[in-house]
Design a protein around this motif. Structure first.
Motif, PDB file in Angstrom:
ATOM      1  N   ASP A 665      -1.471  -1.095  -6.425  1.00 41.47           N
ATOM      2  CA  ASP A 665      -1.843  -2.429  -5.986  1.00 41.47           C
ATOM      3  C   ASP A 665      -3.167  -2.398  -5.235  1.00 41.47           C
ATOM      4  O   ASP A 665      -3.533  -1.393  -4.621  1.00 41.47           O
ATOM      5  CB  ASP A 665      -0.762  -3.006  -5.071  1.00 41.47           C
ATOM      6  CG  ASP A 665       0.516  -3.328  -5.827  1.00 41.47           C
ATOM      7  OD1 ASP A 665       0.431  -3.531  -7.052  1.00 41.47           O
ATOM      8  OD2 ASP A 665       1.578  -3.375  -5.188  1.00 41.47           O
ATOM      9  N   ILE A 666      -3.875  -3.531  -5.258  1.00 39.31           N
ATOM     10  CA  ILE A 666      -5.102  -3.624  -4.479  1.00 39.31           C
ATOM     11  C   ILE A 666      -4.878  -4.370  -3.166  1.00 39.31           C
ATOM     12  O   ILE A 666      -5.663  -4.231  -2.241  1.00 39.31           O
ATOM     13  CB  ILE A 666      -6.229  -4.297  -5.286  1.00 39.31           C
ATOM     14  CG1 ILE A 666      -5.841  -5.719  -5.681  1.00 39.31           C
ATOM     15  CG2 ILE A 666      -6.589  -3.478  -6.505  1.00 39.31           C
ATOM     16  CD1 ILE A 666      -6.967  -6.479  -6.343  1.00 39.31           C
ATOM     17  N   CYS A 667      -3.824  -5.176  -3.107  1.00 40.64           N
ATOM     18  CA  CYS A 667      -3.534  -5.955  -1.899  1.00 40.64           C
ATOM     19  C   CYS A 667      -2.239  -5.467  -1.256  1.00 40.64           C
ATOM     20  O   CYS A 667      -1.247  -5.224  -1.949  1.00 40.64           O
ATOM     21  CB  CYS A 667      -3.405  -7.446  -2.229  1.00 40.64           C
ATOM     22  SG  CYS A 667      -4.940  -8.219  -2.742  1.00 40.64           S
ATOM     23  N   HIS A 668      -2.260  -5.356   0.056  1.00 35.10           N
ATOM     24  CA  HIS A 668      -1.104  -4.890   0.815  1.00 35.10           C
ATOM     25  C   HIS A 668      -0.917  -5.802   2.021  1.00 35.10           C
ATOM     26  O   HIS A 668      -1.882  -6.354   2.561  1.00 35.10           O
ATOM     27  CB  HIS A 668      -1.307  -3.452   1.284  1.00 35.10           C
ATOM     28  CG  HIS A 668      -1.811  -2.533   0.220  1.00 35.10           C
ATOM     29  ND1 HIS A 668      -0.991  -1.879  -0.666  1.00 35.10           N
ATOM     30  CD2 HIS A 668      -3.083  -2.174  -0.129  1.00 35.10           C
ATOM     31  CE1 HIS A 668      -1.714  -1.143  -1.497  1.00 35.10           C
ATOM     32  NE2 HIS A 668      -2.995  -1.313  -1.194  1.00 35.10           N
ATOM     33  N   VAL A 669       0.317  -5.929   2.448  1.00 35.38           N
ATOM     34  CA  VAL A 669       0.653  -6.793   3.572  1.00 35.38           C
ATOM     35  C   VAL A 669       0.836  -5.963   4.832  1.00 35.38           C
ATOM     36  O   VAL A 669       1.532  -4.942   4.818  1.00 35.38           O
ATOM     37  CB  VAL A 669       1.939  -7.598   3.285  1.00 35.38           C
ATOM     38  CG1 VAL A 669       2.336  -8.432   4.494  1.00 35.38           C
ATOM     39  CG2 VAL A 669       1.735  -8.488   2.059  1.00 35.38           C
ATOM     40  N   LEU A 670       0.196  -6.408   5.922  1.00 35.93           N
ATOM     41  CA  LEU A 670       0.421  -5.802   7.239  1.00 35.93           C
ATOM     42  C   LEU A 670       1.465  -6.633   7.959  1.00 35.93           C
ATOM     43  O   LEU A 670       1.209  -7.790   8.311  1.00 35.93           O
ATOM     44  CB  LEU A 670      -0.877  -5.785   8.045  1.00 35.93           C
ATOM     45  CG  LEU A 670      -1.990  -4.865   7.547  1.00 35.93           C
ATOM     46  CD1 LEU A 670      -3.252  -5.087   8.375  1.00 35.93           C
ATOM     47  CD2 LEU A 670      -1.556  -3.420   7.628  1.00 35.93           C
ATOM     48  N   PRO A 671       2.666  -6.096   8.185  1.00 34.16           N
ATOM     49  CA  PRO A 671       3.723  -6.904   8.790  1.00 34.16           C
ATOM     50  C   PRO A 671       3.534  -7.167  10.272  1.00 34.16           C
ATOM     51  O   PRO A 671       4.075  -8.134  10.809  1.00 34.16           O
ATOM     52  CB  PRO A 671       4.983  -6.074   8.536  1.00 34.16           C
ATOM     53  CG  PRO A 671       4.494  -4.674   8.398  1.00 34.16           C
ATOM     54  CD  PRO A 671       3.128  -4.765   7.779  1.00 34.16           C
ATOM     55  N   SER A 672       2.786  -6.316  10.975  1.00 36.29           N
ATOM     56  CA  SER A 672       2.695  -6.461  12.429  1.00 36.29           C
ATOM     57  C   SER A 672       1.369  -5.900  12.927  1.00 36.29           C
ATOM     58  O   SER A 672       0.837  -4.926  12.387  1.00 36.29           O
ATOM     59  CB  SER A 672       3.849  -5.715  13.109  1.00 36.29           C
ATOM     60  OG  SER A 672       3.679  -5.689  14.506  1.00 36.29           O
ATOM     61  N   LEU A 673       0.841  -6.538  13.973  1.00 34.07           N
ATOM     62  CA  LEU A 673      -0.369  -6.032  14.612  1.00 34.07           C
ATOM     63  C   LEU A 673      -0.089  -4.849  15.520  1.00 34.07           C
ATOM     64  O   LEU A 673      -1.022  -4.161  15.957  1.00 34.07           O
ATOM     65  CB  LEU A 673      -1.041  -7.146  15.428  1.00 34.07           C
ATOM     66  CG  LEU A 673      -1.578  -8.350  14.649  1.00 34.07           C
ATOM     67  CD1 LEU A 673      -2.173  -9.384  15.607  1.00 34.07           C
ATOM     68  CD2 LEU A 673      -2.622  -7.919  13.635  1.00 34.07           C
ATOM     69  N   SER A 674       1.152  -4.638  15.813  1.00 32.35           N
ATOM     70  CA  SER A 674       1.507  -3.531  16.711  1.00 32.35           C
ATOM     71  C   SER A 674       1.590  -2.198  15.977  1.00 32.35           C
ATOM     72  O   SER A 674       1.633  -1.142  16.621  1.00 32.35           O
ATOM     73  CB  SER A 674       2.849  -3.823  17.405  1.00 32.35           C
ATOM     74  OG  SER A 674       3.887  -3.956  16.438  1.00 32.35           O
ATOM     75  N   ASP A 675       1.623  -2.233  14.657  1.00 37.05           N
ATOM     76  CA  ASP A 675       1.681  -0.994  13.890  1.00 37.05           C
ATOM     77  C   ASP A 675       0.306  -0.327  13.849  1.00 37.05           C
ATOM     78  O   ASP A 675      -0.723  -1.010  13.885  1.00 37.05           O
ATOM     79  CB  ASP A 675       2.137  -1.267  12.447  1.00 37.05           C
ATOM     80  CG  ASP A 675       3.576  -1.746  12.386  1.00 37.05           C
ATOM     81  OD1 ASP A 675       4.314  -1.522  13.363  1.00 37.05           O
ATOM     82  OD2 ASP A 675       3.941  -2.355  11.367  1.00 37.05           O
ATOM     83  N   PRO A 676       0.250   0.998  13.759  1.00 36.17           N
ATOM     84  CA  PRO A 676      -1.031   1.667  13.586  1.00 36.17           C
ATOM     85  C   PRO A 676      -1.613   1.320  12.212  1.00 36.17           C
ATOM     86  O   PRO A 676      -0.882   0.879  11.315  1.00 36.17           O
ATOM     87  CB  PRO A 676      -0.688   3.156  13.691  1.00 36.17           C
ATOM     88  CG  PRO A 676       0.752   3.226  13.301  1.00 36.17           C
ATOM     89  CD  PRO A 676       1.387   1.948  13.800  1.00 36.17           C
ATOM     90  N   TRP A 677      -2.933   1.511  12.075  1.00 46.97           N
ATOM     91  CA  TRP A 677      -3.547   1.246  10.770  1.00 46.97           C
ATOM     92  C   TRP A 677      -2.914   2.177   9.736  1.00 46.97           C
ATOM     93  O   TRP A 677      -2.687   3.350  10.013  1.00 46.97           O
ATOM     94  CB  TRP A 677      -5.056   1.468  10.832  1.00 46.97           C
ATOM     95  CG  TRP A 677      -5.742   1.012   9.575  1.00 46.97           C
ATOM     96  CD1 TRP A 677      -6.242   1.791   8.580  1.00 46.97           C
ATOM     97  CD2 TRP A 677      -5.947  -0.340   9.170  1.00 46.97           C
ATOM     98  NE1 TRP A 677      -6.761   1.001   7.581  1.00 46.97           N
ATOM     99  CE2 TRP A 677      -6.595  -0.321   7.912  1.00 46.97           C
ATOM    100  CE3 TRP A 677      -5.648  -1.576   9.743  1.00 46.97           C
ATOM    101  CZ2 TRP A 677      -6.953  -1.467   7.226  1.00 46.97           C
ATOM    102  CZ3 TRP A 677      -6.002  -2.731   9.052  1.00 46.97           C
ATOM    103  CH2 TRP A 677      -6.648  -2.673   7.811  1.00 46.97           C
ATOM    104  N   PRO A 678      -2.593   1.655   8.550  1.00 48.60           N
ATOM    105  CA  PRO A 678      -1.856   2.442   7.551  1.00 48.60           C
ATOM    106  C   PRO A 678      -2.477   3.809   7.282  1.00 48.60           C
ATOM    107  O   PRO A 678      -3.691   3.927   7.072  1.00 48.60           O
ATOM    108  CB  PRO A 678      -1.889   1.552   6.311  1.00 48.60           C
ATOM    109  CG  PRO A 678      -2.003   0.169   6.855  1.00 48.60           C
ATOM    110  CD  PRO A 678      -2.856   0.283   8.067  1.00 48.60           C
ATOM    111  N   HIS A 679      -1.626   4.808   7.292  1.00 46.32           N
ATOM    112  CA  HIS A 679      -2.058   6.182   7.071  1.00 46.32           C
ATOM    113  C   HIS A 679      -2.599   6.343   5.641  1.00 46.32           C
ATOM    114  O   HIS A 679      -2.061   5.798   4.699  1.00 46.32           O
ATOM    115  CB  HIS A 679      -0.868   7.122   7.275  1.00 46.32           C
ATOM    116  CG  HIS A 679      -1.229   8.582   7.175  1.00 46.32           C
ATOM    117  ND1 HIS A 679      -2.096   9.182   8.045  1.00 46.32           N
ATOM    118  CD2 HIS A 679      -0.845   9.541   6.301  1.00 46.32           C
ATOM    119  CE1 HIS A 679      -2.231  10.455   7.728  1.00 46.32           C
ATOM    120  NE2 HIS A 679      -1.483  10.696   6.658  1.00 46.32           N
TER     121      HIS A 679
END
Length: 807
Positions: A665-679
């Motif tokens: 996929d080219i688009c991904h959803v960030l569920p929360s601002l409290s999570d670290p930037w995706p590894h």
């Protein structure tokens, strides 16, 4: 008499070769061209090392000059032979060698070979003073072994941060110039524009529009202008450059002027060569033909849109032009400038048109001097005879009379009518001493050939919109008596009532209509369909089902049974991104990561802009996660259908594993601002905030700020803030503070006024079919916004953004 074979039409995938001396900018332009055409860049230095295992310097020191020269020539020819398709080939100084030039001449019969040159002063700064003059003189030999040429204008724009110039330009203007040139010589520009949106200004050539005008600019005037280039913006649908001046270094002077018109005005160019009156009597015909042929050849080499040719000249000169025309169109001229001008009713006029048609002229132009002896009906009868004598398709006709007072008004020609800037002195050009572009437009409305229309911005909360002021200013500039107003409405029934009026000209749509209206439109642009949202609505009033007929019915009232939907949000965002992204952050599909905040119509446009920019790692954050997932799913499905995929080796955004994903996929959803930037993904270098100034119900939206760790890209980045009420949003203020106090590279900020200005410009051109006065519209937009703040509009506080321009 038939046209000779066009020798300069190449296969679409034929490699393009760039030649020129050091300092001309070949390597940079080659890189930009390869990105634009999605081709492989081959550089001579790298190829030599790949073949021999040694750099040039190493090979020379080990083997001596004689063996190096032989090896260099062989590698050069091998480089051309082994990279015949889908490449941009950048040649080094080897192209000055006689053997290499022979190879280039042979190669140019089947491939575009482009001579890159620029101002001598700029080249001199990059070369050793001892050999500058010798190299520059030798450089002109590249004209003999190339088929095309590009004048690489110096880009004077500077990076500005907090009001200070902080470095050289990022070659934005050069990139736009060169990619436009590549579109012209490959023939893909107009075709792509038409397929994507037939209502865009560049989609319909001037000769096929309902009405079009050519701004006449003489070389003698341009050499000593009393106006600024900005004053000439949007003063015609194209520019006719008239070569009437013969200074020293003529070819380079003309090449530079063509480059300036392209950069400053961005309209098609008609290239016309006048005979030199100082030498007309002294020179024999053969010598005159030789000089004029060289100048006409230059226009074709520069890839201008149109070359104007006097068909009453020597057949050898005319045939040479047609044989070398390439992608340029030919305007065949018959000029009758004396008192004994051939009358319109003479059969010779019909014969002349037939000759131009058989030669393959794309446009035929007949201009005659008159002294009041030619009534309008006589010319109309001549046009009717042409229609009877020659079936479709036939080349469009430009025909008009002129006198010592100038071109006859009302203008007799529907297309390519000659116009001038209103402040130019009348004695500059007797063919256009009366009409300006604005005069001509006003005349069409006074004659009821065009109708005053009503345009709108429609949505649930448009009271603070800047669009009415920007569009109204553009109407006044262009001589169109249209109106533009902001109307608050929130239901499709309300929208329908406005659009069904006979005087409805078009509308800019905001929430809640952008997505909701999609299901009700049968005709949409390619981009609007891909995005799933519309922000410009146009009535279709053509008398046939042909889309060109509808496009040419703009500025006319009447019943509209269907409507056309387009989306300019994405292209406005894309334009702003291209201006703001630094060279260090130029998009690399496998690496560049971006963040889009929001999941509405603007967020859809932002994601599409990022895809068009080449970004394949796009993260979406929205307060309502399921809406973000819906938008991500839409674009992942669309991208997969187009064969566009993300990077399967990356982890998905919710995990830390680097195992290949099941679906790239080219688009991904960030569920929360409290999570670290995706590894597994780089920190974002592009952030686009699509949080509206207010929610649909008028309540203030939630403030948005990024986790500070997400701003720590080692190369900085660019933030595009689409809201402008207030102009300094929490996100903009956060980025300003971070750039001021952090040791990390600063972030560029593109404010909402910049984006909304681009949107208004594109909407104006779609709605009217006319070039927009861009500088005027942007200035009016900012002035109107500032007045709103001073009046305390909506209670916002005036707090100017410290703009970071052209990083």
């Amino acid at each position: 008499m038939s046209a000779p074979r066009n020798e300069r039409i190449f296969e679409p995938n034929a490699s393009i070769v760039l030649v020129g001396i050091r300092g001309a900018g070949k390597r940079t332009l080659g890189f930009l061209g390869a990105l634009h055409l999605r081709r492989r860049l081959v550089t001579e230095d790298h190829y030599f090392e790949k073949v021999t295992g040694l750099s040039r310097g190493q090979y020379l020191s080990r083997n001596g000059k004689a063996l190096f020269a032989r090896q260099n020539a062989e590698v050069f020819k091998r480089m051309l032979d082994n990279n015949r398709t889908n490449c941009i080939i950048e040649c080094g100084m080897s192209s000055l060698a006689e053997e290499a030039q022979d190879a280039l001449r042979a190669y140019s019969k089947t491939h575009p070979v482009v001579y890159i040159h620029r101002e001598k002063e700029q080249v001199a700064q990059l070369l050793d003073a001892a050999d500058v003059e010798q190299l520059i003189k030798a450089d002109e030999r590249h004209r003999d072994c190339s088929t095309l040429e590009f004048y690489n204008l110096y880009d004077e724009s500077k990076q500005v941060y907090d009001g200070r110039q902080v470095g050289p330009s990022k070659l934005l203007a050069a990139r736009e110039d060169f990619t436009r040139f590549l579109d012209l010589i490959t023939g893909q520009g107009a075709t792509r524009a038409w397929l994507e949106s037939p209502f865009s200004v560049g989609a319909i050539p001037p000769e096929f529009r309902s009405y079009s005008y050519a701004l006449r600019l003489r070389l003698s005037y341009l050499m000593d202008m009393d106006l600024e280039w900005e004053d000439l913006e949007a003063r015609g649908d194209c520019v006719e450059l008239i070569i009437d001046h013969w200074p020293d270094d003529l070819l380079n002077v003309v090449a530079k002027q063509v480059a300036l018109i392209r950069r400053k005005l961005g309209v098609p160019i008609i290239y016309h060569v006048e005979e030199n009156p100082r030498n007309e009597r002294r020179r024999p015909d053969e010598e005159k033909n030789s000089m004029d042929s060289e100048l006409l050849e230059l226009g074709l080499r520069l890839g201008v849109d149109y070359v104007s040719v006097d068909l009453q000249r020597d057949d050898a000169l005319v045939n040479r032009v047609f044989a070398h025309k390439g992608r340029s169109k030919i305007i065949g001229n018959y000029w009758y400038l004396g008192f004994a001008a051939l009358p319109w009713y003479d059969d010779k006029q019909i014969e002349n048109y037939g000759k131009a048609r058989s030669l393959g002229c794309d446009v035929v132009r007949v201009v005659r001097f008159c002294t009041g002896d030619s009534e309008v009906e006589i010319l109309e009868n001549f046009k009717a005879r042409l229609r009877q004598s020659f079936p479709d398709p036939r080349p469009p006709l430009v025909a008009y009379d002129f006198s010592v007072l100038g071109v006859r008004t009302p203008l007799q020609s529907r297309i390519l009518g000659p116009v001038k800037h209103p402040d130019m002195e009348n004695d500059r050009d007797q063919l256009a001493t009366i009409c300006s572009y604005r005069d001509a437009n006003e005349l069409l409305f006074r004659q009821f050939l065009l109708d005053p229309l009503q345009f709108y911005v429609l949505g649930s909360n448009v009271s603070y919109s800047l669009s009415p002021a920007m569009h109204s200013a553009a109407y006044g500039f262009s001589g169109m008596p249209h109106t533009f107003q902001a109307v608050t409405c929130s239901t499709l029934d309300n929208l329908n009532q406005i659009c069904l009026s006979d005087s409805f000209g078009g509308a800019c749509l905001t929430a809640p209509f952008k997505v909701a209206i999609m299901a009700h439109l049968k005709v949409k642009s390619h981009h609007a369909t891909a995005i799933g949202a519309v922000n410009v609505l146009l009535p279709l009033r053509g008398q046939t089902s042909i889309i060109l007929d509808h496009a040419n019915a703009r500025n006319k009232a009447g019943t509209a049974r269907e409507f056309f939907g387009d989306n300019t949000d994405w292209s406005s965002i894309l334009t702003c991104l291209r201006r703001a992204i630094s060279p260090r952050n130029y998009v690399q599909p496998s690496k560049t990561t971006s963040l889009v905040v929001g999941a509405g119509g603007m967020a859809r446009a932002a994601i599409y802009a990022l895809i068009q920019l080449g970004c394949r790692n796009i993260f979406i954050y929205n307060r309502t996660v399921h809406r973000a997932a819906e938008v991500a799913g839409h674009f992942n499905d669309w991208a997969a259908a187009q064969g566009i995929t993300g990077n399967a080796s990356h982890a998905n955004c919710n995990g830390n594993s680097l195992m290949p994903a099941a679906k790239a996929d080219i688009c991904h959803v960030l569920p929360s601002l409290s999570d670290p930037w995706p590894h597994g993904y780089q920190l974002p270098t592009i952030v686009i905030s699509c949080v509206p100034a207010t929610d649909v119900d008028g309540n203030p939206p939630a403030d948005f700020e990024m986790p500070i760790e997400w701003l720590k890209s080692p190369t900085g980045g660019v933030v595009v803030e689409l809201a402008y009420e207030p102009l300094v949003t929490p996100l903009v203020r956060q980025v300003q503070r971070f750039s001021e106090y952090s040791l990390s590279p600063p972030w560029a900020v593109v404010d909402g006024l910049e984006v909304v200005g681009e949107m208004a410009i594109e909407a104006f051109e779609l709605m009217t079919g006319r070039m927009a006065p861009k500088r005027l519209m942007k200035d009016v937009g900012r002035q109107t916004w500032e007045k709103q703040q001073q009046r305390g509009h909506r209670g916002s506080i005036f707090c100017p953004v410290r703009f970071i321009r052209d990083r």
